[in-house]
Write a protein that holds these residues in place. Structure first.
Motif, mmCIF file in Angstrom:
data_model
loop_
_atom_site.group_PDB
_atom_site.id
_atom_site.type_symbol
_atom_site.label_atom_id
_atom_site.label_comp_id
_atom_site.label_asym_id
_atom_site.label_seq_id
_atom_site.Cartn_x
_atom_site.Cartn_y
_atom_site.Cartn_z
ATOM 1 N N GLY A 89 2.700 1.576 -6.127
ATOM 2 C CA GLY A 89 2.795 1.886 -4.937
ATOM 3 C C GLY A 89 2.756 0.945 -3.804
ATOM 4 O O GLY A 89 3.353 -0.477 -3.873
ATOM 5 N N GLN A 90 2.833 0.645 -2.488
ATOM 6 C CA GLN A 90 3.945 0.280 -1.582
ATOM 7 C C GLN A 90 2.500 -0.924 -0.941
ATOM 8 O O GLN A 90 1.491 -0.251 -0.860
ATOM 9 C CB GLN A 90 3.934 0.326 -0.921
ATOM 10 N N PRO A 91 2.488 -2.325 -1.734
ATOM 11 C CA PRO A 91 1.729 -3.198 -1.319
ATOM 12 C C PRO A 91 1.658 -3.412 0.373
ATOM 13 O O PRO A 91 2.541 -3.644 1.642
ATOM 14 C CB PRO A 91 1.692 -4.850 -2.102
ATOM 15 N N LEU A 92 0.241 -3.731 0.923
ATOM 16 C CA LEU A 92 0.047 -3.692 1.794
ATOM 17 C C LEU A 92 -1.432 -4.840 2.193
ATOM 18 O O LEU A 92 -2.170 -4.510 1.847
ATOM 19 C CB LEU A 92 -0.172 -3.133 2.535
ATOM 20 N N ALA A 93 -0.513 -6.308 2.546
ATOM 21 C CA ALA A 93 -1.650 -7.392 2.060
ATOM 22 C C ALA A 93 -2.539 -7.434 3.622
ATOM 23 O O ALA A 93 -2.608 -6.394 5.043
ATOM 24 C CB ALA A 93 -0.979 -8.692 2.299
ATOM 25 N N ALA A 94 -3.613 -7.723 2.835
ATOM 26 C CA ALA A 94 -5.130 -8.584 3.945
ATOM 27 C C ALA A 94 -4.779 -8.724 4.962
ATOM 28 O O ALA A 94 -3.894 -9.825 4.875
ATOM 29 C CB ALA A 94 -6.359 -8.898 3.052
ATOM 30 N N GLY A 95 -4.506 -7.857 6.418
ATOM 31 C CA GLY A 95 -4.899 -8.915 7.857
ATOM 32 C C GLY A 95 -3.064 -8.465 8.070
ATOM 33 O O GLY A 95 -2.616 -9.072 9.150
ATOM 34 N N LEU A 104 0.752 11.957 8.279
ATOM 35 C CA LEU A 104 -0.293 11.212 8.400
ATOM 36 C C LEU A 104 -1.291 11.934 7.368
ATOM 37 O O LEU A 104 -1.574 11.222 6.647
ATOM 38 C CB LEU A 104 -1.023 10.976 9.499
ATOM 39 N N ALA A 105 -0.725 12.656 6.719
ATOM 40 C CA ALA A 105 -2.121 13.891 6.568
ATOM 41 C C ALA A 105 -1.207 13.550 4.389
ATOM 42 O O ALA A 105 -2.063 13.812 3.658
ATOM 43 C CB ALA A 105 -2.280 15.374 6.081
ATOM 44 N N ALA A 106 -0.224 13.168 4.449
ATOM 45 C CA ALA A 106 0.145 12.968 2.849
ATOM 46 C C ALA A 106 0.195 11.300 2.491
ATOM 47 O O ALA A 106 0.187 12.145 1.295
ATOM 48 C CB ALA A 106 1.723 12.670 3.026
ATOM 49 N N ILE A 107 -0.643 10.450 3.419
ATOM 50 C CA ILE A 107 -0.548 9.134 2.741
ATOM 51 C C ILE A 107 -1.827 8.800 2.266
ATOM 52 O O ILE A 107 -2.884 8.808 2.927
ATOM 53 C CB ILE A 107 -0.363 7.787 4.282
ATOM 54 N N SER A 108 -2.175 8.213 1.449
ATOM 55 C CA SER A 108 -3.194 7.706 0.709
ATOM 56 C C SER A 108 -3.192 6.123 0.069
ATOM 57 O O SER A 108 -2.264 5.353 0.079
ATOM 58 C CB SER A 108 -4.148 8.129 -0.485
ATOM 59 N N PHE A 109 -4.270 6.345 0.197
ATOM 60 C CA PHE A 109 -4.223 3.948 -0.178
ATOM 61 C C PHE A 109 -5.197 3.723 -1.318
ATOM 62 O O PHE A 109 -6.341 5.270 -1.582
ATOM 63 C CB PHE A 109 -5.369 3.566 1.404
ATOM 64 N N ILE A 110 -5.281 2.345 -2.019
ATOM 65 C CA ILE A 110 -6.215 2.609 -2.699
ATOM 66 C C ILE A 110 -6.548 1.248 -2.705
ATOM 67 O O ILE A 110 -5.380 -0.015 -2.185
ATOM 68 C CB ILE A 110 -6.205 2.335 -4.567
ATOM 69 N N GLU A 111 -7.303 0.076 -3.312
ATOM 70 C CA GLU A 111 -7.637 -1.255 -2.922
ATOM 71 C C GLU A 111 -6.895 -2.304 -3.947
ATOM 72 O O GLU A 111 -7.050 -1.475 -5.517
ATOM 73 C CB GLU A 111 -8.875 -2.129 -2.904
ATOM 74 N N GLN A 112 -6.432 -3.425 -4.216
ATOM 75 C CA GLN A 112 -5.796 -3.506 -5.303
ATOM 76 C C GLN A 112 -6.970 -4.320 -5.775
ATOM 77 O O GLN A 112 -6.760 -4.532 -7.372
ATOM 78 C CB GLN A 112 -4.568 -4.596 -4.771
ATOM 79 N N ALA A 113 -8.008 -5.233 -5.146
ATOM 80 C CA ALA A 113 -9.043 -5.546 -5.813
ATOM 81 C C ALA A 113 -10.560 -5.527 -4.990
ATOM 82 O O ALA A 113 -10.173 -4.912 -3.655
ATOM 83 C CB ALA A 113 -8.867 -7.226 -5.678
ATOM 84 N N ALA A 114 -11.111 -5.654 -5.640
ATOM 85 C CA ALA A 114 -12.383 -4.710 -4.439
ATOM 86 C C ALA A 114 -12.880 -5.981 -3.444
ATOM 87 O O ALA A 114 -12.595 -6.927 -3.595
ATOM 88 C CB ALA A 114 -14.311 -5.339 -6.021
ATOM 89 N N GLY A 115 -13.407 -5.144 -2.522
ATOM 90 C CA GLY A 115 -13.591 -5.449 -1.746
ATOM 91 C C GLY A 115 -12.919 -4.920 -0.281
ATOM 92 O O GLY A 115 -13.115 -5.392 1.185
ATOM 93 N N ALA A 116 -11.704 -4.415 0.143
ATOM 94 C CA ALA A 116 -10.877 -4.243 1.182
ATOM 95 C C ALA A 116 -11.406 -3.417 1.567
ATOM 96 O O ALA A 116 -12.354 -2.220 0.896
ATOM 97 C CB ALA A 116 -9.653 -3.779 -0.121
ATOM 98 N N LYS A 117 -11.490 -3.459 2.322
ATOM 99 C CA LYS A 117 -11.361 -2.393 4.037
ATOM 100 C C LYS A 117 -9.970 -1.963 4.652
ATOM 101 O O LYS A 117 -9.420 -2.092 4.208
ATOM 102 C CB LYS A 117 -12.360 -2.514 4.977
ATOM 103 N N LEU A 118 -9.998 -0.576 5.412
ATOM 104 C CA LEU A 118 -8.680 0.050 5.880
ATOM 105 C C LEU A 118 -9.383 0.453 7.403
ATOM 106 O O LEU A 118 -10.590 1.171 6.990
ATOM 107 C CB LEU A 118 -8.429 1.187 5.292
ATOM 108 N N ASN A 119 -8.845 -0.300 8.281
ATOM 109 C CA ASN A 119 -8.827 0.324 8.954
ATOM 110 C C ASN A 119 -8.140 0.110 10.454
ATOM 111 O O ASN A 119 -7.114 0.102 9.982
ATOM 112 C CB ASN A 119 -9.306 -1.430 10.559
ATOM 113 N N VAL A 120 -8.161 2.076 10.968
ATOM 114 C CA VAL A 120 -7.373 3.147 10.772
ATOM 115 C C VAL A 120 -6.982 3.333 12.484
ATOM 116 O O VAL A 120 -8.329 3.762 12.846
ATOM 117 C CB VAL A 120 -6.879 4.110 9.969
ATOM 118 N N THR A 121 -6.206 2.821 13.701
ATOM 119 C CA THR A 121 -6.382 3.850 14.704
ATOM 120 C C THR A 121 -4.885 4.200 14.741
ATOM 121 O O THR A 121 -4.092 4.661 14.579
ATOM 122 C CB THR A 121 -6.200 2.181 15.488
#
Length: 127
Positions: A89-95, A104-121
Motif C-alpha cells: 500500500g502507499q506508505p504514510l509516515a508518522a507526523g 473518502l469511503a474507499a480509502i482504508s489504512f493499516i499500521e506498518q508497526a504496532a502503536g499507530a494512531k490516525l488523526n482525521v479532520t
C-alpha cells in the motif's frame, strides 16, 4: 510558455556530483496549478486507535476532504478496493499529513508497526 528553466543555485546531479552555475533543463513545462478552496467548513474529527487490521474512515455527512495524520508509527493506505497490508500500500509516515479528496469511503489504512494512531479532520467546501 518557456522551453528552458535556469537554476541559479548550485545543484547536485543524480551521480552525486555538484554543479556550480546555471543548469538548464530543456522542454520544461510548469506543473498545472489546481485552484484551492479558500473557504472550508469543518465537518468532524476522528481518531482511529486500532489499526492492526485494515480500517476505513467514518465519514461525516457532507465531508469531501480529509486531512489525515498518522501518529506514533507509519501507516499504509489504499483506495482501489483492496485492503492494505503492513507491507503493501502507499506508505504514510508518522507526523506526515495527507490531504485526501477523492472517494473518502474507499480509502482504508493499516499500521506498518504496532502503536499507530490516525488523526482525521473532515472538511467540506463552504458555500
Amino acid at each position: 510558455m518557456a522551453d528552458t528553466i535556469t537554476f541559479k543555485a548550485p545543484r547536485v546531479l543524480d551521480t552525486g556530483e555538484s554543479v556550480e552555475g546555471p543548469v538548464e533543463v530543456s522542454n520544461a513545462r510548469p506543473l498545472p496549478v489546481q485552484p484551492r478552496a479558500t473557504a472550508l467548513s469543518i465537518k468532524g474529527y476522528q481518531q482511529i486507535a486500532s489499526l492492526a487490521s485494515a480500517v476505513g474512515l467514518t465519514v461525516p455527512e457532507g465531508a469531501t476532504i480529509a486531512l489525515i495524520a498518522p501518529e506514533g508509527q507509519a501507516v499504509r493506505w489504499r483506495d482501489d478496493g483492496t485492503a492494505p497490508t503492513a507491507s503493501v500500500g502507499q506508505p504514510l509516515a508518522a507526523g506526515a499529513e495527507l490531504q485526501y479528496d477523492v472517494n473518502l469511503a474507499a480509502i482504508s489504512f493499516i499500521e506498518q508497526a504496532a502503536g499507530a494512531k490516525l488523526n482525521v479532520t473532515y472538511y467540506a467546501v463552504a458555500g
